[in-house]
Design a protein around this motif. Structure first.
Motif, mmCIF file in Angstrom:
data_model
loop_
_atom_site.group_PDB
_atom_site.id
_atom_site.type_symbol
_atom_site.label_atom_id
_atom_site.label_comp_id
_atom_site.label_asym_id
_atom_site.label_seq_id
_atom_site.Cartn_x
_atom_site.Cartn_y
_atom_site.Cartn_z
ATOM 1 N N ARG A 145 35.528 35.546 30.003
ATOM 2 C CA ARG A 145 34.439 35.901 30.920
ATOM 3 C C ARG A 145 34.956 36.019 32.357
ATOM 4 N NH1 ARG A 145 31.303 32.226 29.437
ATOM 5 N NH2 ARG A 145 32.041 30.625 30.846
ATOM 6 N N GLU A 146 35.763 35.043 32.774
ATOM 7 C CA GLU A 146 36.268 35.060 34.153
ATOM 8 C C GLU A 146 37.170 36.261 34.399
ATOM 9 O OE1 GLU A 146 38.330 32.138 37.472
ATOM 10 O OE2 GLU A 146 38.007 31.377 35.442
ATOM 11 N N ALA A 147 38.031 36.573 33.456
ATOM 12 C CA ALA A 147 38.907 37.738 33.612
ATOM 13 C C ALA A 147 38.077 39.010 33.754
ATOM 14 C CB ALA A 147 39.857 37.854 32.422
ATOM 15 N N PHE A 148 37.070 39.150 32.913
ATOM 16 C CA PHE A 148 36.211 40.331 32.961
ATOM 17 C C PHE A 148 35.500 40.435 34.312
ATOM 18 C CE2 PHE A 148 32.184 42.542 32.177
ATOM 19 C CZ PHE A 148 32.642 43.708 31.611
ATOM 20 N N LEU A 149 34.939 39.337 34.776
ATOM 21 C CA LEU A 149 34.209 39.356 36.041
ATOM 22 C C LEU A 149 35.144 39.606 37.225
ATOM 23 C CD1 LEU A 149 31.716 36.417 35.396
ATOM 24 C CD2 LEU A 149 31.244 38.878 35.314
ATOM 25 N N LEU A 150 36.330 39.019 37.189
ATOM 26 C CA LEU A 150 37.299 39.253 38.269
ATOM 27 C C LEU A 150 37.716 40.716 38.329
ATOM 28 C CD1 LEU A 150 39.549 36.069 37.909
ATOM 29 C CD2 LEU A 150 38.014 36.618 39.825
ATOM 30 N N SER A 151 37.838 41.331 37.179
ATOM 31 C CA SER A 151 38.219 42.738 37.134
ATOM 32 C C SER A 151 37.072 43.659 37.550
ATOM 33 C CB SER A 151 38.673 43.104 35.717
ATOM 34 O OG SER A 151 38.879 44.491 35.611
ATOM 35 N N ARG A 152 35.928 43.480 36.909
ATOM 36 C CA ARG A 152 34.810 44.405 37.114
ATOM 37 C C ARG A 152 34.092 44.218 38.437
ATOM 38 N NH1 ARG A 152 36.073 48.453 35.139
ATOM 39 N NH2 ARG A 152 38.011 47.470 34.679
ATOM 40 N N PHE A 153 33.953 42.982 38.904
ATOM 41 C CA PHE A 153 33.146 42.752 40.105
ATOM 42 C C PHE A 153 33.968 42.433 41.348
ATOM 43 C CE2 PHE A 153 30.227 41.968 36.591
ATOM 44 C CZ PHE A 153 29.259 42.903 36.911
ATOM 45 N N ASP A 154 35.142 41.826 41.158
ATOM 46 C CA ASP A 154 35.983 41.530 42.315
ATOM 47 C C ASP A 154 37.082 42.564 42.504
ATOM 48 O OD1 ASP A 154 34.421 39.322 42.721
ATOM 49 O OD2 ASP A 154 35.861 37.887 41.913
ATOM 50 N N GLY A 155 37.258 43.449 41.514
ATOM 51 C CA GLY A 155 38.227 44.535 41.631
ATOM 52 C C GLY A 155 39.676 44.098 41.535
ATOM 53 N N LEU A 156 39.942 42.920 40.977
ATOM 54 C CA LEU A 156 41.318 42.455 40.864
ATOM 55 C C LEU A 156 42.054 43.223 39.769
ATOM 56 C CD1 LEU A 156 40.151 40.123 42.586
ATOM 57 C CD2 LEU A 156 41.505 38.560 41.213
ATOM 58 N N THR A 157 43.338 43.394 39.975
ATOM 59 C CA THR A 157 44.180 44.024 38.954
ATOM 60 C C THR A 157 44.487 42.994 37.869
ATOM 61 O OG1 THR A 157 46.252 43.369 39.994
ATOM 62 C CG2 THR A 157 45.276 45.482 40.718
ATOM 63 N N TYR A 158 44.995 43.473 36.753
ATOM 64 C CA TYR A 158 45.352 42.558 35.674
ATOM 65 C C TYR A 158 46.416 41.567 36.146
ATOM 66 C CZ TYR A 158 42.767 45.311 32.197
ATOM 67 O OH TYR A 158 41.795 45.938 31.467
ATOM 68 N N ARG A 175 45.846 34.381 38.993
ATOM 69 C CA ARG A 175 44.695 33.507 39.269
ATOM 70 C C ARG A 175 44.396 32.586 38.086
ATOM 71 N NH1 ARG A 175 39.420 34.750 42.220
ATOM 72 N NH2 ARG A 175 40.803 35.817 43.654
ATOM 73 N N LEU A 176 44.486 33.123 36.864
ATOM 74 C CA LEU A 176 44.172 32.329 35.668
ATOM 75 C C LEU A 176 45.384 31.594 35.101
ATOM 76 C CD1 LEU A 176 41.747 34.724 33.728
ATOM 77 C CD2 LEU A 176 41.185 32.887 35.321
ATOM 78 N N LYS A 177 46.551 31.881 35.676
ATOM 79 C CA LYS A 177 47.809 31.264 35.220
ATOM 80 C C LYS A 177 48.083 31.584 33.752
ATOM 81 C CE LYS A 177 47.619 27.641 38.614
ATOM 82 N NZ LYS A 177 46.639 26.703 39.038
ATOM 83 N N VAL A 178 47.953 32.888 33.440
ATOM 84 C CA VAL A 178 48.243 33.389 32.100
ATOM 85 C C VAL A 178 49.081 34.653 32.249
ATOM 86 C CG1 VAL A 178 46.137 32.426 31.083
ATOM 87 C CG2 VAL A 178 46.117 34.772 31.975
ATOM 88 N N SER A 179 49.549 35.195 31.137
ATOM 89 C CA SER A 179 50.331 36.425 31.175
ATOM 90 C C SER A 179 49.402 37.640 31.333
ATOM 91 C CB SER A 179 51.140 36.572 29.887
ATOM 92 O OG SER A 179 50.266 36.788 28.795
ATOM 93 N N VAL A 180 49.976 38.740 31.772
ATOM 94 C CA VAL A 180 49.226 39.988 31.867
ATOM 95 C C VAL A 180 48.766 40.418 30.479
ATOM 96 C CG1 VAL A 180 49.358 42.441 32.507
ATOM 97 C CG2 VAL A 180 50.382 40.719 34.004
ATOM 98 N N ALA A 181 49.566 40.163 29.469
ATOM 99 C CA ALA A 181 49.185 40.493 28.096
ATOM 100 C C ALA A 181 47.926 39.715 27.695
ATOM 101 C CB ALA A 181 50.332 40.192 27.141
ATOM 102 N N SER A 182 47.828 38.474 28.117
ATOM 103 C CA SER A 182 46.622 37.688 27.824
ATOM 104 C C SER A 182 45.418 38.288 28.521
ATOM 105 C CB SER A 182 46.800 36.235 28.262
ATOM 106 O OG SER A 182 47.737 35.584 27.442
ATOM 107 N N VAL A 183 45.597 38.721 29.755
ATOM 108 C CA VAL A 183 44.496 39.344 30.493
ATOM 109 C C VAL A 183 44.050 40.597 29.762
ATOM 110 C CG1 VAL A 183 43.806 40.465 32.653
ATOM 111 C CG2 VAL A 183 45.187 38.369 32.706
ATOM 112 N N ARG A 184 44.985 41.396 29.276
ATOM 113 C CA ARG A 184 44.628 42.599 28.512
ATOM 114 C C ARG A 184 43.778 42.229 27.289
ATOM 115 N NH1 ARG A 184 50.213 44.250 29.196
ATOM 116 N NH2 ARG A 184 50.280 45.716 30.925
ATOM 117 N N LYS A 185 44.199 41.180 26.574
ATOM 118 C CA LYS A 185 43.443 40.728 25.398
ATOM 119 C C LYS A 185 42.051 40.258 25.795
ATOM 120 C CE LYS A 185 47.515 39.348 22.799
ATOM 121 N NZ LYS A 185 48.299 38.218 22.319
#
Length: 166
Positions: free
Chosen positions: A122-135, A141-151
């Protein structure tokens, strides 16, 4: 519904409806809304096809009713935010009343879907869609890999699309 299910609902209603309506009326401050949510409580109970033991009846009914109260307040918040966003637009560009109602219901459904997702998704989705952050920014920010953010994004997007397609 079986006869025993019918008897259970009838008994629950006869023994607890007045109490439930009174509790909801005190909680909401409105007899009409309390009546609606009391009705919806029994509808949810019937739909679940699970009925409490007599000594657990009020706890079950209150648990269902509390969830409906939360849903009502969330719906109101979404509707208020939607109306606030409309106020920023010229009135001649507002969608029709019907389109507004559809938009609000869609937002409520998406909110429920997002609330059901794991926190990081949920946080990744909101950060991307509403805050405009890149993966990459989300990953840091979430201390995970970019691959995890994609998932996470794929999971959230599929959940939203499934809701919209239903």
């Amino acid at each position: 519904m079986s006869d025993s299910g019918s008897d259970s609902v009838h008994s629950l209603y006869a023994n607890h409806h007045a109490w439930l309506h009174g509790w909801l009326k005190r909680k909401l401050g409105c007899s009409f809304e309390a009546a609606d949510l009391a009705h919806d409580t029994y509808v949810r109970l019937i739909a679940s096809r699970r009925f409490p033991q007599p000594d657990e009846s009020r706890a079950w009914l209150m648990q269902i009713a509390k969830g409906l109260v939360v849903d009502l307040y969330r719906h109101r918040q979404i509707e208020a935010a939607f109306r606030d966003s409309l106020a920023l637009m010229p009135e001649d560009r507002w969608p029709s009343t019907e389109q507004q109602a559809i938009a609000i219901e869609t937002l409520v459904e998406i909110d429920a879907v997002l609330a059901s997702l794991p926190a990081r998704v949920r946080e990744a989705f909101l950060l991307s869609r509403f805050d405009g952050l890149t993966y990459s920014e989300i990953a840091v920010r979430l201390k995970v890999s970019v691959a995890s953010v994609r998932k996470y994004m794929l999971r959230a997007a599929l959940a939203c699309f499934a809701t919209l397609a239903a």
